[in-house]
Write an enzyme that holds these catalytic residues in place. Sequence first.
Site, short mmCIF file in Angstrom:
data_model
loop_
_atom_site.label_atom_id
_atom_site.label_comp_id
_atom_site.label_asym_id
_atom_site.label_seq_id
_atom_site.Cartn_x
_atom_site.Cartn_y
_atom_site.Cartn_z
CB CYS A 112 39.59 63.25 28.76
SG CYS A 112 41.09 62.92 27.84
CG HIS A 236 37.01 65.78 26.41
ND1 HIS A 236 38.08 66.57 26.77
CD2 HIS A 236 37.53 64.64 25.87
CE1 HIS A 236 39.19 65.94 26.47
NE2 HIS A 236 38.90 64.77 25.92
CG ASN A 266 42.02 65.42 24.10
OD1 ASN A 266 41.96 65.87 25.24
ND2 ASN A 266 41.61 64.19 23.79
C1 LIG Z 1 41.90 59.33 15.57
C2 LIG Z 1 40.78 59.80 14.65
C3 LIG Z 1 40.90 61.29 14.45
C4 LIG Z 1 40.91 59.11 13.30
O1 LIG Z 1 39.94 59.63 12.42
P1 LIG Z 1 39.05 58.66 11.55
O2 LIG Z 1 38.24 59.49 10.65
O3 LIG Z 1 38.35 57.77 12.52
O4 LIG Z 1 40.09 57.89 10.74
P2 LIG Z 1 40.05 56.33 10.47
O5 LIG Z 1 40.37 55.65 11.75
O6 LIG Z 1 38.80 56.00 9.77
O7 LIG Z 1 41.21 56.24 9.44
C5 LIG Z 1 42.44 56.32 9.91
C6 LIG Z 1 43.37 56.23 8.71
O8 LIG Z 1 44.03 57.48 8.69
C7 LIG Z 1 45.38 57.26 8.98
N1 LIG Z 1 45.83 58.31 9.89
C8 LIG Z 1 45.79 58.31 11.23
N2 LIG Z 1 46.32 59.44 11.69
C9 LIG Z 1 46.70 60.15 10.62
C10 LIG Z 1 47.30 61.41 10.47
N3 LIG Z 1 47.64 62.16 11.52
N4 LIG Z 1 47.52 61.85 9.23
C11 LIG Z 1 47.20 61.13 8.16
N5 LIG Z 1 46.62 59.92 8.25
C12 LIG Z 1 46.38 59.45 9.48
C13 LIG Z 1 45.47 55.91 9.66
O9 LIG Z 1 46.75 55.33 9.49
C14 LIG Z 1 44.39 55.15 8.94
O10 LIG Z 1 44.88 54.69 7.70
P3 LIG Z 1 44.52 53.21 7.20
O11 LIG Z 1 43.03 53.21 7.04
O12 LIG Z 1 45.29 53.13 5.94
O13 LIG Z 1 44.98 52.32 8.26
C15 LIG Z 1 39.38 59.45 15.25
O14 LIG Z 1 39.20 58.08 15.23
C16 LIG Z 1 39.21 59.95 16.65
O15 LIG Z 1 39.11 61.14 16.89
N6 LIG Z 1 39.09 59.04 17.63
C17 LIG Z 1 38.93 59.44 19.01
C18 LIG Z 1 40.26 59.82 19.58
C19 LIG Z 1 40.15 60.56 20.88
O16 LIG Z 1 39.31 61.39 21.06
N7 LIG Z 1 41.06 60.24 21.81
C20 LIG Z 1 41.14 60.88 23.06
C21 LIG Z 1 40.01 60.52 23.92
S1 LIG Z 1 39.98 61.46 25.37
#
Ligand SMILES: CC(C)(COP(=O)(O)OP(=O)(O)OC[C@H]1O[C@@H](n2cnc3c(N)ncnc32)[C@H](O)[C@@H]1OP(=O)(O)O)[C@@H](O)C(=O)NCCC(=O)NCCS
Length: 311
Positions: A112, A236, A266
């Site tokens: 990215c 980004h 993204n």
């Molecule tokens: C992925 C992301 C959105 C998750 O959001 P978050 O607020 O951090 O969520 P958490 O990790 O605290 O909690 C995740 C929980 O939601 C659940 N979950 C994940 N995706 C889900 C979805 N699409 N729908 C519902 N629940 C979901 C997980 O299973 C987890 O459950 P658990 O706690 O029972 O295991 C966030 O971590 C993020 O944006 N990370 C960066 C990702 C990114 O930018 N990647 C590309 C980089 S270029």
Amino acid sequence: MATGIIGVGHYLPEDILTNKDLEKMVDTTDEWIRTRTGIETRHIAKNEESTFDLAYQAAINALAHANIEAEQLDMILVATVTADQSFPSLACQLQAKLGASQASAMDISAACSGFIYGVITAKQFIDGGVYKNILVIGADKLSKITDWTDRNTCVLFGDGAGAAIVSEVSEDKGILSFELGADGSGGNALHQEDNKIRMNGREVFKFAVRKMPESAEKVVEKAGFTKSDVDYLIPHQANVRIMEAARERLGLPKKKMAYSVNKYGNTSAASIPISLSEDVHEGKIKDGDLIVLVGFGGGLTWGAMTLRWGK
Ligand SMILES: CC(C)(COP(=O)(O)OP(=O)(O)OC[C@H]1O[C@@H](n2cnc3c(N)ncnc32)[C@H](O)[C@@H]1OP(=O)(O)O)[C@@H](O)C(=O)NCCC(=O)NCCS
């Protein structure tokens, strides 16, 4: 003379996938996706539409905006992690299709952060007086490496391409400072395995909310400005919560930050040039504006620059 951007273009495939559509595919909700990421829809390329097709359309649009012909290009750099083949490079395929007979061509792999890596690479050739016009493209079709059964990742990504013509501009315009970085020890947090994206969301989130604001602030200081000098921020477009961290660090109001993650998700290397192109064409970025571009991604990698917009 300085080195800057004289034209931008972008392209998004036609088909739109909504959060409601995803509710039928994995155990998720529109509410969860919107509140955790800011994403509402994303564009997905058809099976027969390749990363090359996305990149080509963006390139055509950028060339038209810069008002130059493909024969005037000295180099083509394509930032992508979803080239249709490992070789020939997507850049070489484009060189042929565009008829850019004078251009050298190569792909750049920095996930990215790839567009920023590409523009800064181009800048070195132009600063050095070797080349005049370089086409830099960020293009990805992440949908083909998305695991559509994994709710942790499949809700986040979309397809698209953005392009810029990097060239000589007048002394008071152009790229004023930059930073590129990598931390390969964090590579496992976001990687490709069995041809699918695998991600530790929490790890990537922690890295991104630290790196994006830090890097944005650093390039502003490097250019000899203060935060109050910044007119516009293009982060980004991965997750609105990460973008907000960068905006808040620079003390900018919401309307001074590019925001397209809600529509496109993204789009990897394409996200920054799509936003740049869209906001230039919509008149949100004006001649003389001081803008900050900042990205992060797999590698792990990051990159940022300040740019005085205009020729
Ligand atoms: C992925 C992301 C959105 C998750 O959001 P978050 O607020 O951090 O969520 P958490 O990790 O605290 O909690 C995740 C929980 O939601 C659940 N979950 C994940 N995706 C889900 C979805 N699409 N729908 C519902 N629940 C979901 C997980 O299973 C987890 O459950 P658990 O706690 O029972 O295991 C966030 O971590 C993020 O944006 N990370 C960066 C990702 C990114 O930018 N990647 C590309 C980089 S270029």
